[in-house]
Motif scaffolding. Structure first.
Motif, PDB file in Angstrom:
ATOM      1  N   VAL A   1      24.627 -64.522  67.903  1.00  0.00           N
ATOM      2  CA  VAL A   1      24.248 -64.902  66.296  1.00  0.00           C
ATOM      3  C   VAL A   1      24.197 -66.398  66.586  1.00  0.00           C
ATOM      4  O   VAL A   1      25.505 -67.588  66.944  1.00  0.00           O
ATOM      5  N   PRO A   2      23.241 -67.266  65.958  1.00  0.00           N
ATOM      6  CA  PRO A   2      23.917 -69.119  66.054  1.00  0.00           C
ATOM      7  C   PRO A   2      24.923 -69.040  65.020  1.00  0.00           C
ATOM      8  O   PRO A   2      24.755 -68.676  64.025  1.00  0.00           O
ATOM      9  N   LEU A   3      24.918 -70.532  65.351  1.00  0.00           N
ATOM     10  CA  LEU A   3      26.448 -70.841  64.276  1.00  0.00           C
ATOM     11  C   LEU A   3      25.791 -72.035  63.829  1.00  0.00           C
ATOM     12  O   LEU A   3      25.759 -73.051  64.543  1.00  0.00           O
ATOM     13  N   ALA A   4      26.612 -71.926  62.780  1.00  0.00           N
ATOM     14  CA  ALA A   4      25.840 -73.446  62.258  1.00  0.00           C
ATOM     15  C   ALA A   4      26.987 -74.777  62.443  1.00  0.00           C
ATOM     16  O   ALA A   4      26.751 -75.877  63.145  1.00  0.00           O
ATOM     17  N   VAL A   5      28.411 -74.331  63.000  1.00  0.00           N
ATOM     18  CA  VAL A   5      29.518 -75.275  63.719  1.00  0.00           C
ATOM     19  C   VAL A   5      30.375 -74.309  64.638  1.00  0.00           C
ATOM     20  O   VAL A   5      30.452 -72.576  64.507  1.00  0.00           O
ATOM     21  N   PRO A   6      30.020 -74.919  65.792  1.00  0.00           N
ATOM     22  CA  PRO A   6      30.936 -74.026  67.182  1.00  0.00           C
ATOM     23  C   PRO A   6      32.662 -73.997  66.492  1.00  0.00           C
ATOM     24  O   PRO A   6      32.756 -74.624  66.154  1.00  0.00           O
ATOM     25  N   PRO A   7      33.491 -73.169  67.629  1.00  0.00           N
ATOM     26  CA  PRO A   7      34.541 -73.503  67.073  1.00  0.00           C
ATOM     27  C   PRO A   7      35.073 -74.394  67.443  1.00  0.00           C
ATOM     28  O   PRO A   7      34.563 -74.913  68.635  1.00  0.00           O
ATOM     29  N   ASP A   8      36.725 -74.796  66.818  1.00  0.00           N
ATOM     30  CA  ASP A   8      37.200 -75.785  67.750  1.00  0.00           C
ATOM     31  C   ASP A   8      37.174 -75.666  69.403  1.00  0.00           C
ATOM     32  O   ASP A   8      37.409 -74.626  69.284  1.00  0.00           O
ATOM     33  N   PRO A   9      37.571 -76.271  69.757  1.00  0.00           N
ATOM     34  CA  PRO A   9      38.119 -76.289  71.548  1.00  0.00           C
ATOM     35  C   PRO A   9      38.692 -75.753  71.697  1.00  0.00           C
ATOM     36  O   PRO A   9      38.602 -75.403  72.656  1.00  0.00           O
TER      37      PRO A   9
ATOM     38  N   GLU B   1      32.575 -56.992  53.683  1.00  0.00           N
ATOM     39  CA  GLU B   1      34.364 -56.774  52.713  1.00  0.00           C
ATOM     40  C   GLU B   1      34.035 -57.493  51.167  1.00  0.00           C
ATOM     41  O   GLU B   1      34.712 -57.370  50.283  1.00  0.00           O
ATOM     42  N   THR B   2      34.062 -58.856  51.119  1.00  0.00           N
ATOM     43  CA  THR B   2      34.139 -59.702  50.023  1.00  0.00           C
ATOM     44  C   THR B   2      32.963 -60.421  48.955  1.00  0.00           C
ATOM     45  O   THR B   2      32.881 -60.879  48.592  1.00  0.00           O
ATOM     46  N   GLY B   3      32.077 -60.242  50.047  1.00  0.00           N
ATOM     47  CA  GLY B   3      30.529 -60.783  49.524  1.00  0.00           C
ATOM     48  C   GLY B   3      30.752 -62.066  49.326  1.00  0.00           C
ATOM     49  O   GLY B   3      29.579 -63.102  48.953  1.00  0.00           O
ATOM     50  N   LEU B   4      31.227 -62.880  49.639  1.00  0.00           N
ATOM     51  CA  LEU B   4      31.667 -64.807  50.261  1.00  0.00           C
ATOM     52  C   LEU B   4      31.496 -65.040  51.271  1.00  0.00           C
ATOM     53  O   LEU B   4      31.399 -64.448  52.604  1.00  0.00           O
ATOM     54  N   ILE B   5      30.456 -66.130  51.378  1.00  0.00           N
ATOM     55  CA  ILE B   5      29.884 -66.699  52.018  1.00  0.00           C
ATOM     56  C   ILE B   5      30.822 -67.678  52.497  1.00  0.00           C
ATOM     57  O   ILE B   5      30.897 -69.373  52.808  1.00  0.00           O
ATOM     58  N   LEU B   6      31.420 -68.303  54.059  1.00  0.00           N
ATOM     59  CA  LEU B   6      32.167 -68.851  54.725  1.00  0.00           C
ATOM     60  C   LEU B   6      30.627 -68.870  56.319  1.00  0.00           C
ATOM     61  O   LEU B   6      30.422 -68.497  57.156  1.00  0.00           O
ATOM     62  N   GLY B   7      29.843 -70.291  55.292  1.00  0.00           N
ATOM     63  CA  GLY B   7      28.776 -70.994  55.883  1.00  0.00           C
ATOM     64  C   GLY B   7      28.353 -71.815  55.233  1.00  0.00           C
ATOM     65  O   GLY B   7      28.582 -72.634  54.698  1.00  0.00           O
TER      66      GLY B   7
ATOM     67  N   ALA C   1      22.131 -63.796  56.457  1.00  0.00           N
ATOM     68  CA  ALA C   1      20.782 -64.709  56.681  1.00  0.00           C
ATOM     69  C   ALA C   1      20.452 -65.259  55.800  1.00  0.00           C
ATOM     70  O   ALA C   1      19.518 -66.206  54.929  1.00  0.00           O
ATOM     71  N   ALA C   2      19.788 -63.732  54.894  1.00  0.00           N
ATOM     72  CA  ALA C   2      19.156 -63.788  53.505  1.00  0.00           C
ATOM     73  C   ALA C   2      19.553 -64.897  52.166  1.00  0.00           C
ATOM     74  O   ALA C   2      18.885 -65.465  51.560  1.00  0.00           O
ATOM     75  N   THR C   3      20.985 -65.167  52.522  1.00  0.00           N
ATOM     76  CA  THR C   3      21.983 -66.106  51.583  1.00  0.00           C
ATOM     77  C   THR C   3      21.032 -67.666  51.705  1.00  0.00           C
ATOM     78  O   THR C   3      20.991 -68.500  50.944  1.00  0.00           O
ATOM     79  N   GLY C   4      19.988 -67.737  52.824  1.00  0.00           N
ATOM     80  CA  GLY C   4      19.858 -69.036  53.309  1.00  0.00           C
ATOM     81  C   GLY C   4      21.513 -69.538  54.506  1.00  0.00           C
ATOM     82  O   GLY C   4      21.084 -71.056  54.609  1.00  0.00           O
ATOM     83  N   HIS C   5      22.211 -68.883  54.206  1.00  0.00           N
ATOM     84  CA  HIS C   5      23.339 -69.543  55.473  1.00  0.00           C
ATOM     85  C   HIS C   5      23.375 -69.596  56.571  1.00  0.00           C
ATOM     86  O   HIS C   5      23.100 -68.134  57.302  1.00  0.00           O
ATOM     87  N   LEU C   6      24.527 -70.465  57.189  1.00  0.00           N
ATOM     88  CA  LEU C   6      24.347 -69.697  59.234  1.00  0.00           C
ATOM     89  C   LEU C   6      25.899 -69.672  59.219  1.00  0.00           C
ATOM     90  O   LEU C   6      26.453 -70.286  58.127  1.00  0.00           O
ATOM     91  N   PRO C   7      26.483 -69.077  60.136  1.00  0.00           N
ATOM     92  CA  PRO C   7      27.842 -68.873  59.885  1.00  0.00           C
ATOM     93  C   PRO C   7      28.880 -69.938  60.334  1.00  0.00           C
ATOM     94  O   PRO C   7      28.139 -70.233  61.442  1.00  0.00           O
ATOM     95  N   ASP C   8      30.129 -70.367  59.599  1.00  0.00           N
ATOM     96  CA  ASP C   8      30.542 -72.067  60.057  1.00  0.00           C
ATOM     97  C   ASP C   8      31.698 -71.474  60.936  1.00  0.00           C
ATOM     98  O   ASP C   8      32.570 -70.963  60.148  1.00  0.00           O
ATOM     99  N   ALA C   9      31.745 -71.481  62.546  1.00  0.00           N
ATOM    100  CA  ALA C   9      32.617 -70.815  63.141  1.00  0.00           C
ATOM    101  C   ALA C   9      33.837 -71.618  62.672  1.00  0.00           C
ATOM    102  O   ALA C   9      35.288 -71.703  63.136  1.00  0.00           O
ATOM    103  N   GLY C  10      33.478 -73.326  62.311  1.00  0.00           N
ATOM    104  CA  GLY C  10      34.406 -74.899  62.751  1.00  0.00           C
ATOM    105  C   GLY C  10      34.502 -74.441  61.456  1.00  0.00           C
ATOM    106  O   GLY C  10      36.210 -75.116  61.338  1.00  0.00           O
ATOM    107  N   ALA C  11      35.107 -73.748  60.556  1.00  0.00           N
ATOM    108  CA  ALA C  11      36.301 -73.282  59.113  1.00  0.00           C
ATOM    109  C   ALA C  11      36.864 -72.198  59.384  1.00  0.00           C
ATOM    110  O   ALA C  11      38.129 -72.103  58.603  1.00  0.00           O
ATOM    111  N   LEU C  12      37.022 -72.268  60.452  1.00  0.00           N
ATOM    112  CA  LEU C  12      38.069 -71.380  60.856  1.00  0.00           C
ATOM    113  C   LEU C  12      39.150 -71.412  61.928  1.00  0.00           C
ATOM    114  O   LEU C  12      38.380 -72.522  63.127  1.00  0.00           O
TER     115      LEU C  12
END
Length: 227
Positions: free
Chosen positions: A57-65, A94-100, A117-128
């Motif tokens: 999966v492509p990420l919008a933001v990579p994980p914190d180093p 499980e929740t229908g919430l978008i972290l992206g 993907a149909a929501t128009g978002h890429l996952p945001d690993a930087g938020a984790l």
């Protein structure tokens, strides 16, 4: 026939979503069904095992180093991104919430990711933020090498109260005030993670003692920290 000790250990990711701004922090939790094979009736955070597709999966933001280095401390390149993707997918399912973040997918979304993907978002690993690791002890019907991620609800795209697109895997989804969370029917490890999250929120970034790790990978249980 192989005994319970031969149960394979699967990589897993869990999201501890925290909502600030009220009288106290609140955490998003839901209840597993009574017929669930793993932790029936227990209140848990959204999460589950990694899928093979999570590695693609492509990420919008990579994980914190620093988080990435700790997640891959066992020497498995790419694991950090896969775990972050899995955490975002499980939260969505499980929740229908978008972290992206809004964005176009550079490739066709793999199996299990089409609806996100149909929501128009890429996952945001930087938020984790990687905050805890635990391996299920031997003798259980299912075993996981679970990594727990802390995320602020402010990073959610859309209404954090809207669970209308959630699957039926978790019931009674709601935001639980921190002081009330321990009154729920919780697995032991969830209670431990709650204590760690409460300490992290109170410390507000003061110091870094590493990541607590309940290691049941060997014959003798061990508690250590990932530095």
């Amino acid at each position: 026939m192989a005994g319970p000790e031969a149960t394979p250990v699967r990589d897993a990711a869990t999201v501890v979503l925290v909502r600030q701004g009220g009288a106290e922090p609140a955490l998003l939790m839901g209840q597993r069904g009574a017929a669930a094979a793993f932790m029936p009736d227990k209140y848990v955070f959204p999460g589950g095992a990694l899928d093979d597709a999570d590695w693609q999966v492509p990420l919008a933001v990579p994980p914190d180093p620093l988080c990435a280095a700790r997640l891959e401390a066992d020497g498995r390149p790419g694991l950090a991104a896969a775990l972050a993707a899995g955490a975002v997918r499980e939260l969505w399912e499980e929740t229908g919430l978008i972290l992206g973040r809004p964005g176009r997918w550079p490739v066709a979304p793999p199996a299990g990711w089409q609806s996100f993907a149909a929501t128009g978002h890429l996952p945001d690993a930087g938020a984790l933020r990687f905050v805890f690791r635990a391996i299920t002890p031997p003798g259980r019907t299912r075993r996981f090498d679970a990594r727990f991620f802390l995320a602020d609800a402010a990073a959610i795209a859309g209404d954090p109260e809207d669970f209308g697109r959630a699957s039926d895997e978790l019931g009674h989804l709601h935001w639980v005030p921190m002081s009330q969370a321990r009154r729920l029917n919780l697995p032991f490890i969830t209670e431990v993670v709650l204590g760690e999250v409460a300490a992290l929120l109170e410390a507000a970034g003061d110091g870094d003692a590493g990541i607590p790790f309940f290691d049941n990978s060997g014959p003798v249980p061990a508690f250590r920290r990932i530095r």
